[in-house]
Design a protein around this motif. Structure first.
Motif, PDB file in Angstrom:
ATOM      1  N   LEU A 103     140.114  31.704 -84.257  1.00 24.18           N
ATOM      2  CA  LEU A 103     139.751  32.915 -83.507  1.00 24.18           C
ATOM      3  C   LEU A 103     140.993  33.789 -83.427  1.00 24.18           C
ATOM      4  N   LEU A 104     140.910  34.990 -84.005  1.00 16.70           N
ATOM      5  CA  LEU A 104     142.014  35.948 -83.889  1.00 16.70           C
ATOM      6  C   LEU A 104     141.653  36.910 -82.766  1.00 16.70           C
ATOM      7  N   LEU A 105     142.450  36.895 -81.723  1.00 19.57           N
ATOM      8  CA  LEU A 105     142.192  37.771 -80.576  1.00 19.57           C
ATOM      9  C   LEU A 105     143.340  38.764 -80.459  1.00 19.57           C
ATOM     10  N   ASP A 106     143.016  40.049 -80.630  1.00 23.22           N
ATOM     11  CA  ASP A 106     144.006  41.138 -80.541  1.00 23.22           C
ATOM     12  C   ASP A 106     143.519  42.052 -79.436  1.00 23.22           C
ATOM     13  N   ALA A 107     144.216  42.055 -78.299  1.00 22.21           N
ATOM     14  CA  ALA A 107     143.710  42.786 -77.138  1.00 22.21           C
ATOM     15  C   ALA A 107     144.868  43.182 -76.228  1.00 22.21           C
ATOM     16  N   GLY A 108     144.642  44.215 -75.425  1.00 25.65           N
ATOM     17  CA  GLY A 108     145.682  44.662 -74.507  1.00 25.65           C
ATOM     18  C   GLY A 108     145.079  45.298 -73.275  1.00 25.65           C
ATOM     19  N   VAL A 109     145.626  44.931 -72.119  1.00 21.89           N
ATOM     20  CA  VAL A 109     145.219  45.584 -70.876  1.00 21.89           C
ATOM     21  C   VAL A 109     145.988  46.897 -70.751  1.00 21.89           C
ATOM     22  N   GLU A 110     145.272  47.935 -70.341  1.00 22.79           N
ATOM     23  CA  GLU A 110     145.884  49.229 -70.021  1.00 22.79           C
ATOM     24  C   GLU A 110     146.007  49.329 -68.505  1.00 22.79           C
ATOM     25  N   THR A 111     147.208  49.621 -68.021  1.00 19.09           N
ATOM     26  CA  THR A 111     147.418  49.689 -66.571  1.00 19.09           C
ATOM     27  C   THR A 111     146.736  50.917 -65.968  1.00 19.09           C
ATOM     28  N   HIS A 112     146.738  50.976 -64.652  1.00 18.16           N
ATOM     29  CA  HIS A 112     146.185  52.154 -63.977  1.00 18.16           C
ATOM     30  C   HIS A 112     146.959  53.419 -64.362  1.00 18.16           C
ATOM     31  N   LYS A 153     153.718  45.074 -66.484  1.00 19.51           N
ATOM     32  CA  LYS A 153     152.418  44.821 -65.831  1.00 19.51           C
ATOM     33  C   LYS A 153     151.312  44.689 -66.876  1.00 19.51           C
ATOM     34  N   ALA A 154     151.325  45.591 -67.847  1.00 21.01           N
ATOM     35  CA  ALA A 154     150.274  45.571 -68.882  1.00 21.01           C
ATOM     36  C   ALA A 154     150.303  44.234 -69.629  1.00 21.01           C
ATOM     37  N   VAL A 155     151.504  43.806 -70.002  1.00 28.94           N
ATOM     38  CA  VAL A 155     151.616  42.575 -70.782  1.00 28.94           C
ATOM     39  C   VAL A 155     151.265  41.366 -69.910  1.00 28.94           C
ATOM     40  N   ASP A 156     151.722  41.354 -68.668  1.00 27.71           N
ATOM     41  CA  ASP A 156     151.429  40.200 -67.799  1.00 27.71           C
ATOM     42  C   ASP A 156     149.921  40.047 -67.588  1.00 27.71           C
ATOM     43  N   SER A 157     149.226  41.161 -67.384  1.00 33.51           N
ATOM     44  CA  SER A 157     147.762  41.091 -67.249  1.00 33.51           C
ATOM     45  C   SER A 157     147.129  40.587 -68.541  1.00 33.51           C
ATOM     46  N   THR A 158     147.683  41.050 -69.644  1.00 34.06           N
ATOM     47  CA  THR A 158     147.141  40.647 -70.945  1.00 34.06           C
ATOM     48  C   THR A 158     147.305  39.143 -71.146  1.00 34.06           C
ATOM     49  N   VAL A 159     148.449  38.619 -70.733  1.00 36.32           N
ATOM     50  CA  VAL A 159     148.660  37.161 -70.826  1.00 36.32           C
ATOM     51  C   VAL A 159     147.575  36.445 -70.021  1.00 36.32           C
ATOM     52  N   ARG A 160     147.288  36.945 -68.824  1.00 36.39           N
ATOM     53  CA  ARG A 160     146.220  36.310 -68.025  1.00 36.39           C
ATOM     54  C   ARG A 160     144.869  36.450 -68.727  1.00 36.39           C
ATOM     55  N   GLY A 161     144.640  37.593 -69.349  1.00 38.47           N
ATOM     56  CA  GLY A 161     143.377  37.803 -70.073  1.00 38.47           C
ATOM     57  C   GLY A 161     143.209  36.832 -71.226  1.00 38.47           C
ATOM     58  N   GLY A 198     133.920  40.241 -73.559  1.00 38.32           N
ATOM     59  CA  GLY A 198     133.575  40.472 -72.151  1.00 38.32           C
ATOM     60  C   GLY A 198     134.558  39.806 -71.201  1.00 38.32           C
ATOM     61  N   THR A 199     135.027  38.639 -71.583  1.00 35.61           N
ATOM     62  CA  THR A 199     135.978  37.910 -70.726  1.00 35.61           C
ATOM     63  C   THR A 199     137.287  38.685 -70.616  1.00 35.61           C
ATOM     64  N   PHE A 200     137.782  39.162 -71.735  1.00 30.27           N
ATOM     65  CA  PHE A 200     139.041  39.915 -71.682  1.00 30.27           C
ATOM     66  C   PHE A 200     138.837  41.237 -70.932  1.00 30.27           C
ATOM     67  N   PHE A 201     137.716  41.854 -71.177  1.00 32.85           N
ATOM     68  CA  PHE A 201     137.440  43.154 -70.537  1.00 32.85           C
ATOM     69  C   PHE A 201     137.389  43.026 -69.013  1.00 32.85           C
ATOM     70  N   ARG A 202     136.847  41.919 -68.547  1.00 36.71           N
ATOM     71  CA  ARG A 202     136.779  41.712 -67.083  1.00 36.71           C
ATOM     72  C   ARG A 202     138.194  41.711 -66.495  1.00 36.71           C
ATOM     73  N   ARG A 203     139.115  41.018 -67.152  1.00 37.78           N
ATOM     74  CA  ARG A 203     140.502  40.995 -66.665  1.00 37.78           C
ATOM     75  C   ARG A 203     141.100  42.412 -66.705  1.00 37.78           C
ATOM     76  N   ALA A 204     140.811  43.133 -67.798  1.00 39.21           N
ATOM     77  CA  ALA A 204     141.368  44.482 -67.944  1.00 39.21           C
ATOM     78  C   ALA A 204     140.866  45.401 -66.829  1.00 39.21           C
ATOM     79  N   ARG A 205     139.613  45.287 -66.499  1.00 42.30           N
ATOM     80  CA  ARG A 205     139.049  46.153 -65.454  1.00 42.30           C
ATOM     81  C   ARG A 205     139.487  45.712 -64.064  1.00 42.30           C
ATOM     82  N   LEU A 206     139.644  44.406 -63.891  1.00 42.53           N
ATOM     83  CA  LEU A 206     140.036  43.916 -62.563  1.00 42.53           C
ATOM     84  C   LEU A 206     141.473  44.292 -62.235  1.00 42.53           C
ATOM     85  N   GLU A 207     142.350  44.181 -63.216  1.00 38.99           N
ATOM     86  CA  GLU A 207     143.773  44.370 -62.921  1.00 38.99           C
ATOM     87  C   GLU A 207     144.314  45.698 -63.410  1.00 38.99           C
TER      88      GLU A 207
END
Ligand code: GLY
Ligand code: MN
Ligand code: MN
Length: 470
Positions: A284-293, A212-220, A241-250
């Motif tokens: 642009l080097l983008l290093d980011a990860g969504v953290e699940t609930h 789930k974390a990785v799939d959200s990150t791909v969308r981000g 901000g764009t990536f953060f919105r995805r992280a908070r939404l999902e």
């Protein structure tokens, strides 16, 4: 009249107000709750921990709020060892494993229960529910966690009552709780280390969360590409901000501070200011990860040509990093030494750097001396899970000197970084930074790249950007 806080606008609370506040509230006890789906997994993790420490009492705090200034606090994030062993994320709590005569343990989750409405606590002060939000009752927590729960306000007393029992606590999480027990620093560190060891192999439920974390990150990441022209008109902040919105939404949040590094910022490993310009022609080097609930995080990097196509030098660097990543990923399989992926990637980069004349060969010598590190800087990866650098306290023989096992999740993230003031490389190489980072699950016969939903080769990145870039 009880006194209010310094420089608060109210001087205190009258008895009449206090009485008024205590009356007129509905019963909001929750009924019909179901156990959390993680509960049986957490029970198995506790059984594994129990088996390592027969006859000893173990105290694993969740942690407290940390002050930012005055009565303002940083967002709370529970200690990962506590989350893993309980499935819970509450602050001011602790898991206590009390040893039994048969060598096993009884587990108690100490929690701050709901405030009663018969004192002022529910609406005044540090933990007041009316200010901080509803907590669970102990009975509710018992159902959700599948664990006996006790009031944390009695924990010091309970621990004092059994003070003859050999005890270990994880240090550095809850100073007040630490002060309530007498323990040995080295033995406490072993407990922390064991909690890390036990996270090295993820169970089936954790692997689902990692997906789930990785799939959200791909969308981000796709979101960020879709916003590139707005970032060019604005700055790296737009990407963050764009990536953060995805992280908070999902999910719950980002799993670590996003690195949104355009141009020469890509050569700064921990660039999180994210306040620079985004210019066509640069990377642009983008290093980011969504953290699940549930607090599991991804950790992915892509390096993108902002204009949509790589320049010849950018492509040369990018392709070398890509090949190094391919070499590293090929070494990720069960039974392989953990270090093998790192060595394969670094050797490849050392060879390229020798070929380009940036370090002196032969390659074996350069690699043995670590000369490539001037340009590769970091190790090639790490375990991933509840923490971005997961299992950090694990025993060295289990982690970096160990072998890969099915269920481990790790990053493979080689990079090349040419500093803007590096006089040892031609001018057009200066300020180029490239990292490609994927999250790999070790399987029974090799690995699965969980982040394969994002393109990796230079050609695939360009094709993907042509499709999605906004
Ligand atoms: N984002 C931190 C790391 O890649 O290790
Ligand atoms: Mn990363
Ligand atoms: Mn990483």
């Amino acid at each position: 009249m009880a006194k209010g806080r310094k420089n608060g606008l109210y001087n205190g609370v009258s008895e009449e107000l206090s009485a008024l506040m205590r009356t007129g509230w509905a019963d909001t006890e929750r009924h019909g709750l179901e156990p959390d789906e993680q509960a049986p997994y957490a029970a198995r993790r506790r059984a594994a921990l129990s088996a390592r420490f027969p006859g000893e009492r173990l105290v694993i705090p969740s942690g407290n709020l940390k002050t930012r200034s005055n009565d303002d606090t940083y967002p709370f994030r529970a200690y990962s060892g506590y989350v893993h062993m309980t499935g819970d994320q509450a602050r001011d709590g602790a898991l206590v494993l009390e040893p039994r005569a048969d060598g096993g343990h009884d587990a108690y989750c100490y929690q701050l229960p709901r405030d009663g409405r018969d004192t002022d606590e529910f609406w005044i002060g540090y933990t007041a529910e009316l200010w901080m939000g509803r907590r669970r009752t102990l009975a509710e927590s018992e159902v959700v966690l599948g664990l006996a729960c006790r009031d944390v306000r009695t924990i010091a007393e309970d621990l004092a009552a059994g003070s003859a029992v050999p005890t270990r606590i994880v240090r550095g999480i809850d100073p007040a709780l630490e002060a309530a027990v007498t323990t040995d620093e080295e033995r406490d560190a072993e407990l922390d280390g064991t909690l890390s060891d036990l996270r090295l192999v993820k169970d089936e439920w954790e692997i689902g969360e990692m997906r789930k974390a990785v799939d959200s990150t791909v969308r981000g990441f796709t979101d960020c590409v879709g916003e590139l022209s707005r970032a060019v008109a604005s700055s790296e902040r737009w990407i963050e901000g764009t990536f953060f919105r995805r992280a908070r939404l999902e999910g719950n949040h980002v799993g670590y501070g996003s690195i949104c590094a355009a141009g020469e910022h890509a050569t700064i490993m921990h660039w999180t200011d994210n306040d620079g310009p985004v210019r066509p022609g640069e990377l642009l080097l983008l290093d980011a990860g969504v953290e699940t609930h549930s607090l599991y995080t991804a950790d992915v990097t892509r390096t993108l040509p902002i204009s949509g196509t790589f320049s010849p030098v950018q492509r040369q660097v990018y392709d070398a990093v890509y090949e190094a990543q391919e070499a590293g990923m090929a070494a990720v399989k069960p039974g392989a030494p953990y270090r093998a992926f790192h060595e394969a990637s670094q050797r490849h980069l050392a060879a390229r750097l020798v070929e380009w004349g940036f370090i002196e060969g032969p390659v074996d010598r350069a690699y043995e001396l670590g000369l490539q590190r001037r340009f590769t800087m970091a190790g090639t990866g790490h375990m991933l899970g509840l923490d971005v650098h997961d299992c950090a306290q694990a025993r060295t023989e289990e982690y970096v000197d160990g072998v890969l096992e099915p269920g481990m999740v790790l990053t493979v993230e080689p990079g090349l970084y040419f500093q803007p003031d590096d006089l040892t490389v031609p001018e057009e190489w200066r300020g180029i930074g490239v990292r490609i980072e994927d999250d790999l699950l070790v399987t029974g016969d090799g690995h699965e790249n969980l982040s394969a939903g994002l393109p990796r080769s230079s050609a695939d990145v360009e094709a993907w950007m042509a499709r999605f870039a906004g």
